[in-house]
Design a protein around this motif. Structure first.
Motif, short mmCIF file in Angstrom:
data_model
loop_
_atom_site.label_atom_id
_atom_site.label_comp_id
_atom_site.label_asym_id
_atom_site.label_seq_id
_atom_site.Cartn_x
_atom_site.Cartn_y
_atom_site.Cartn_z
N ARG A 157 6.72 -8.31 -0.19
CA ARG A 157 6.27 -8.48 -1.44
C ARG A 157 5.79 -6.70 -1.64
N PRO A 158 6.02 -6.30 -2.73
CA PRO A 158 5.53 -4.94 -3.18
C PRO A 158 3.81 -4.83 -2.97
N SER A 159 3.57 -4.01 -2.27
CA SER A 159 2.07 -3.94 -1.99
C SER A 159 1.64 -2.46 -2.75
N GLY A 160 2.63 -1.79 -3.52
CA GLY A 160 2.30 -0.72 -4.11
C GLY A 160 3.34 -0.25 -5.36
N PRO A 161 3.16 0.84 -6.18
CA PRO A 161 4.35 0.97 -7.11
C PRO A 161 5.30 1.89 -6.37
N ALA A 219 11.43 14.49 -7.79
CA ALA A 219 12.19 15.07 -8.65
C ALA A 219 13.63 15.11 -8.12
N ASP A 220 13.61 15.01 -6.99
CA ASP A 220 15.10 15.20 -6.35
C ASP A 220 15.93 13.62 -6.59
N GLY A 221 15.38 12.61 -6.86
CA GLY A 221 15.83 11.11 -6.98
C GLY A 221 15.32 10.42 -5.85
N ALA A 222 14.68 10.84 -4.98
CA ALA A 222 13.90 10.06 -3.89
C ALA A 222 13.02 9.21 -4.36
N GLN A 223 12.81 8.11 -3.83
CA GLN A 223 11.74 7.10 -4.10
C GLN A 223 11.23 6.28 -3.09
N ARG A 224 10.03 5.94 -3.20
CA ARG A 224 9.34 5.10 -2.00
C ARG A 224 8.52 4.03 -2.59
N ARG A 225 8.41 3.01 -1.60
CA ARG A 225 7.73 1.79 -1.84
C ARG A 225 7.14 1.14 -0.79
N ALA A 226 5.90 0.70 -0.65
CA ALA A 226 5.32 -0.04 0.40
C ALA A 226 5.28 -1.48 0.26
N TYR A 227 5.53 -2.23 1.32
CA TYR A 227 5.66 -3.95 1.09
C TYR A 227 5.00 -4.39 2.24
N ASP A 228 4.50 -5.54 1.78
CA ASP A 228 3.95 -6.64 2.60
C ASP A 228 4.82 -7.43 3.24
N GLY A 237 3.86 -16.46 1.67
CA GLY A 237 3.27 -15.66 0.62
C GLY A 237 1.84 -15.26 1.56
N ARG A 238 1.64 -15.42 2.79
CA ARG A 238 0.41 -14.62 3.36
C ARG A 238 0.69 -13.54 4.00
N PRO A 239 0.30 -12.43 3.84
CA PRO A 239 0.80 -11.05 4.65
C PRO A 239 0.44 -11.19 6.05
N VAL A 240 1.54 -10.82 6.64
CA VAL A 240 1.46 -10.85 8.35
C VAL A 240 2.21 -9.63 8.83
N GLY A 241 2.24 -8.71 7.85
CA GLY A 241 2.80 -7.18 8.42
C GLY A 241 3.20 -6.24 7.31
N SER A 242 3.75 -5.22 7.38
CA SER A 242 3.82 -4.34 6.62
C SER A 242 5.17 -3.49 6.67
N VAL A 243 5.71 -2.84 5.75
CA VAL A 243 6.89 -2.23 5.89
C VAL A 243 7.09 -1.06 4.86
N ALA A 244 7.39 0.20 5.07
CA ALA A 244 7.71 1.06 4.05
C ALA A 244 9.06 1.60 3.84
N LEU A 245 9.74 1.42 2.61
CA LEU A 245 10.97 1.81 2.17
C LEU A 245 11.29 3.05 1.51
#
Length: 278
Positions: free
Chosen positions: A6-10, A15-24, A29-37
């Motif tokens: 589940r996204p935890s941020g926007p 500018a180079d087309g790269a994008q990032r997002r953090a997830y729970d 439905g209950r957060p038990v960890g995290s990952v960044a993509l």
């Protein structure tokens, strides 16, 4: 048990087309960890990045990490990625097993060595000295081209590769030979140049400052004669003279002779970088 991301941020875009997002990582439905993509554009298709996958200790060893990793890959496919990469800390047996089970292959690693108290001696007939400003100009042109070419071989577009190479040199050698802590030296056998090495202070990982070997090369025609080992010993001498207690580097795993050389000198891996096609 239903494990989802589940996204935890926007989504943060560059500018180079790269994008990032953090997830729970969520369990019913209950957060038990995290990952960044993240996604990085490339000539052969975008590359996805899975970083900092974590599952809470209390709910580990139940398959949640595997499901989260597979869900991350699905998200990256949706972002148009044709391959994915990740990193595993050396000694993280569970992380290494998970990556292997999911089909990841190691492509490179960081390695570090604790320096000896006394500088190692060079073999008879070998000497080293710093580059002169005139030598540095010619070396920089060749090193920039070589680094950009290595990025192109990893599917980075030519123009982007040149831009990244220039940015890297501007960051780590902003004042050329006058850059604080930077040492670039040539190695000579008698009066003939046989190679060079560049060592600078660098925080290789958070909380791990080292004398870092940014670049080392034996010139063609002189390879296979032990000069690579001599250059690495000279790197240790440079780092010791700068007051460092450890020396580190990055090596491509497929470069077996280099990996074996570093292992024989006492280097040990600190982090491994892996990838797989999607």
């Amino acid at each position: 048990m239903t494990t989802t991301l589940r996204p935890s941020g926007p989504i943060r875009s560059g500018a180079d087309g790269a994008q990032r997002r953090a997830y729970d990582v969520c369990d019913n439905g209950r957060p038990v960890g995290s990952v960044a993509l993240a996604v990085e554009p490339g000539a052969g298709g975008a590359t996805g990045v899975v970083k900092d996958l974590r599952v809470d200790e209390a709910v580990r060893r139940r398959g949640r990490g595997t499901i989260a990793a597979l869900a991350a890959e699905e998200i990256l496919r949706g972002w148009g990625c044709s391959q994915v990469c990740t990193e595993v800390v050396a000694g993280d047996t569970a992380g290494q097993r998970l990556a292997a089970a999911l089909g990841y292959t190691e492509r490179s690693r960081h390695m570090v060595k604790t320096l000896p108290e006394r500088p190692p001696a060079l073999a008879d007939g070998l000497t080293a000295r710093p580059m002169t400003p005139q030598e540095f100009g010619a070396w920089k042109d060749g090193a920039l081209a070589s680094y950009a070419e290595s990025l192109v071989s990893r599917s980075v577009p030519q123009e982007a590769a040149l831009h990244r190479a220039r940015d890297s040199f501007a960051r780590y050698l902003p004042d050329g030979l006058a850059t604080e802590g930077a040492r670039l030296e040539y190695l000579f056998h008698e009066d003939e140049t046989v190679g060079y090495v560049w060592v600078s202070p660098f925080e290789m990982h958070p909380g791990l400052p080292v004398g870092y070997v940014f670049d080392v090369e034996v010139q063609e025609g002189h390879r296979g004669r032990g000069y690579g080992r001599a250059l690495m010993l000279q790197a240790e001498r440079i780092a010791l003279a700068a007051g460092e207690t450890r020396i580190g580097l990055h090596v491509v795993t497929a470069n077996t002779p280099a990996v074996r050389l570093y292992e024989s000198l006492g280097y040990a891996p600190t982090k491994c970088y892996l990838d797989k096609p999607l």
